[in-house]
Design a protein around this motif. Structure first.
Motif, PDB file in Angstrom:
ATOM      1  N   ASP A   1       9.207 -11.052   4.759  1.00  0.00           N
ATOM      2  CA  ASP A   1       8.117 -10.510   5.571  1.00  0.00           C
ATOM      3  C   ASP A   1       7.011 -11.536   5.833  1.00  0.00           C
TER       4      ASP A   1
ATOM      5  N   ASP B   1      12.152  -7.893   7.579  1.00  0.00           N
ATOM      6  CA  ASP B   1      12.301  -6.954   6.462  1.00  0.00           C
ATOM      7  C   ASP B   1      13.744  -6.473   6.438  1.00  0.00           C
TER       8      ASP B   1
ATOM      9  N   MET C   1       9.165  -6.624   0.021  1.00  0.00           N
ATOM     10  CA  MET C   1       8.791  -6.535   1.438  1.00  0.00           C
ATOM     11  C   MET C   1       8.288  -5.126   1.691  1.00  0.00           C
ATOM     12  N   ARG C   2       7.530  -4.956   2.744  1.00  0.00           N
ATOM     13  CA  ARG C   2       6.830  -3.692   2.989  1.00  0.00           C
ATOM     14  C   ARG C   2       7.755  -2.532   3.378  1.00  0.00           C
TER      15      ARG C   2
ATOM     16  N   ASP D   1      12.584  -3.243   0.960  1.00  0.00           N
ATOM     17  CA  ASP D   1      12.622  -4.420   0.098  1.00  0.00           C
ATOM     18  C   ASP D   1      14.037  -4.967  -0.032  1.00  0.00           C
TER      19      ASP D   1
END
Length: 90
Positions: A10, A34, A56-57, A60
């Protein structure tokens, strides 16, 4: 034949650094921000290796890899490397 690497991170700056390094070594590079974007890329191409961040937002790294299991059952094979750059930056 040129090997293809999918970079999943990300952080645009991390992707850029890894892309330049791998491209300079002769690899074809595909990027995703992502896990969700990476899954979409896997619908279009089959990389030889996947380099994914863990944190990651939206999706993940571990969740992304769990979602890839069906592709492995269908015969797709690649090497996976998980990274966690936050530990390196401390």
């Amino acid at each position: 034949m040129t090997k293809t690497v999918l970079i999943v991170d990300d952080s645009p700056s991390v992707r850029q650094m890894v892309r330049k390094t791998l491209a300079g070594a002769g690899y074809q590079v595909i990027e995703a921000g992502d896990g969700e974007q990476a899954l979409a890329e896997l619908d279009r191409t089959r990389p030889d290796a996947i380099l994914t961040d863990q944190n990651m937002r939206r999706m993940d790294g571990p969740s992304f890899l769990r979602n890839c299991r069906h592709l492995r059952r269908e015969g797709c094979r690649w090497t996976t490397i998980c990274q966690n750059c936050r530990r390196l930056l401390r």
